[in-house]
Design a protein around this motif. Structure first.
Motif, PDB file in Angstrom:
ATOM      1  N   SER A 250      -2.960 -23.240 -29.581  1.00  0.00           N
ATOM      2  CA  SER A 250      -2.443 -21.861 -29.519  1.00  0.00           C
ATOM      3  C   SER A 250      -0.867 -21.865 -29.611  1.00  0.00           C
ATOM      4  N   GLN A 251      -0.315 -21.611 -30.568  1.00  0.00           N
ATOM      5  CA  GLN A 251       0.940 -21.665 -30.974  1.00  0.00           C
ATOM      6  C   GLN A 251       2.165 -20.855 -30.078  1.00  0.00           C
ATOM      7  N   ASN A 252       1.714 -19.843 -29.256  1.00  0.00           N
ATOM      8  CA  ASN A 252       2.328 -19.293 -28.207  1.00  0.00           C
ATOM      9  C   ASN A 252       2.624 -19.632 -27.147  1.00  0.00           C
ATOM     10  N   SER A 253       1.726 -20.535 -26.717  1.00  0.00           N
ATOM     11  CA  SER A 253       1.740 -21.177 -25.269  1.00  0.00           C
ATOM     12  C   SER A 253       1.539 -22.504 -25.463  1.00  0.00           C
ATOM     13  N   ASP A 294       4.088 -29.645 -25.371  1.00  0.00           N
ATOM     14  CA  ASP A 294       4.631 -29.094 -24.206  1.00  0.00           C
ATOM     15  C   ASP A 294       4.197 -27.499 -24.057  1.00  0.00           C
ATOM     16  N   TRP A 295       4.278 -27.046 -22.635  1.00  0.00           N
ATOM     17  CA  TRP A 295       4.085 -25.696 -22.346  1.00  0.00           C
ATOM     18  C   TRP A 295       5.021 -24.872 -22.870  1.00  0.00           C
ATOM     19  N   ALA A 296       4.923 -23.506 -23.143  1.00  0.00           N
ATOM     20  CA  ALA A 296       6.023 -22.837 -23.546  1.00  0.00           C
ATOM     21  C   ALA A 296       6.308 -22.329 -22.127  1.00  0.00           C
ATOM     22  N   ASP A 297       7.772 -21.767 -22.310  1.00  0.00           N
ATOM     23  CA  ASP A 297       8.464 -21.265 -21.136  1.00  0.00           C
ATOM     24  C   ASP A 297       7.823 -20.108 -20.358  1.00  0.00           C
ATOM     25  N   VAL A 298       7.401 -19.239 -21.284  1.00  0.00           N
ATOM     26  CA  VAL A 298       6.775 -18.016 -20.680  1.00  0.00           C
ATOM     27  C   VAL A 298       5.318 -18.152 -21.232  1.00  0.00           C
TER      28      VAL A 298
END
Length: 370
Positions: A250-253, A294-298
């Protein structure tokens, strides 16, 4: 790119996936003897191959391991050494209990905690959370093996993703042996676009129209491996190999830090294409794939929440989305050019109704896309 001999380090979470070639697939039948007759007996023996698999997996040091084709009769050969190395495991449970092979997902117990699991016939999904309460869904897949059952493979993905939506998670990784090519297949189209687009070719044939009737999904997924890359993950007797093993996230997270090379070197690639798999250097007929992310910041919840009211899309939002989808599209150049031509709308007057001629052009373009 991370070398195949290096550790999967440098990010928040790392994943390695491998179809380990079940012992039952290599012995006890004429088909197995013919299929793997090119492999020296000592290199085909399970105990030898298991040791080689474990050596590479433990050296890679991934946070999450996804295996396919694990024989239940000798799963302890893999499980016990990995538990000693700090992993815990979830074995796939199949309803009829008659299947001798299953998927198995391992994770580092000091880094991740199991929240729940979903067992389906072709997909094992584990819900894991880290010490920052970030929830990751890992869908470990071994999809339908019949080359002509593209619709069945898409349905297996669809049902798993649909069920996942009822569970809490911030990110999803869909990984495993898809039994279809990353370069062009119904599954690649379904994961990239949320649906199977018209005109997709799989194994030299156009995908049946029924595939387009499979309900879509609303995850925004990217492939860790490029569809136009030269990687392969499956080869038996040499010659052209194929990328059957895939990893989508999931590219947003999640953000891709690096993917793992499937080859040790150019010479290693040439050796596989010349002689096939397995071999002394490659203990399965599949090559392992892997990535560091990596995890996204938000983060936001991807499941177990009520849908928000739909907002009308703005023209620039739609154009940006189309550009992203086309960049990940498994179409041929001809198919891409046709879609772009059919998607170019005429210039319309501002704050006025389109003329009958313009409406006719739009209608023809819509029919052309369909």
């Amino acid at each position: 790119m991370i070398s195949r001999s290096a550790q999967l380090l440098g990010g928040d979470v790392s994943v390695l996936s491998w179809n380990v070639l079940a012992e039952d697939c290599t012995t006890g039948s004429v088909e197995a003897c013919v299929k793997y007759g090119h492999v020296p007996r000592e290199d085909l023996a399970w105990q030898t191959r298991c040791i080689r698999i474990l050596d590479e997996v433990i050296a890679a040091d991934a946070d999450i391991l996804c295996f396919q084709e694990v024989n239940l009769k000798n799963e302890a050969d893999i499980r016990a050494p990995l538990e000693a190395a700090g992993y815990t495991v979830m074995l796939q449970k199949k309803e009829d209990g008659k299947h001798p092979t299953v998927n198995a997902t391992f994770w580092k117990k000091l880094k991740l905690e199991l929240c729940s699991a979903v067992h389906r016939s072709r997909v094992l999904t584990t819900l894991l959370k880290d010490n920052q309460d970030r929830w990751l869904a890992v869908a470990n897949c071994h999809l339908e093996g019949n080359p002509w059952e593209s619709v069945a493979r898409v349905k297996q993905l669809q049902s798993s993703l649909k069920q996942l939506k009822s569970l809490r998670h911030h990110a999803v990784i869909v990984v495993g042996d898809f039994n279809c090519e990353l370069q062009t297949s119904a599954c690649a189209s379904y994961l990239a676009f949320g649906m199977v687009i018209p005109g997709v070719i799989e194994w030299g044939r156009e995908v049946p129209a029924m595939a387009r009737e499979v309900p879509g999904h609303d995850y925004e997924l990217s492939s860790a491996y490029a569809s136009e890359g030269d990687e392969i993950s499956f080869n038996i007797r040499g010659g052209r190999g194929v990328m059957l093993d895939q990893m989508w996230y999931s590219q947003n997270s999640l953000k891709l830090v690096a993917k793992r090379s499937v080859f040790q070197s150019g010479e290693h690639r040439a050796e596989i294409l010349a002689h096939g798999l397995p071999s002394a250097r490659n203990p399965s007929d599949h090559l392992p794939i892997g990535a560091v992310l990596d995890w996204a910041d938000v983060l936001s919840e991807l499941g177990c929440t009520a849908p928000s009211p739909a907002q009308p899309s703005q023209p620039m939002d739609l154009l940006e989305e189309v550009s992203i989808l086309l960049a990940n599209c498994p179409w041929s150049d001809e198919q891409r050019m046709e879609w772009e031509a059919a998607s170019t709308l005429p210039e319309l007057p501002k704050k006025q109704k389109p003329s009958p001629e313009q409406l006719q052009i739009i209608k023809e373009l819509r029919e052309r896309r369909e």
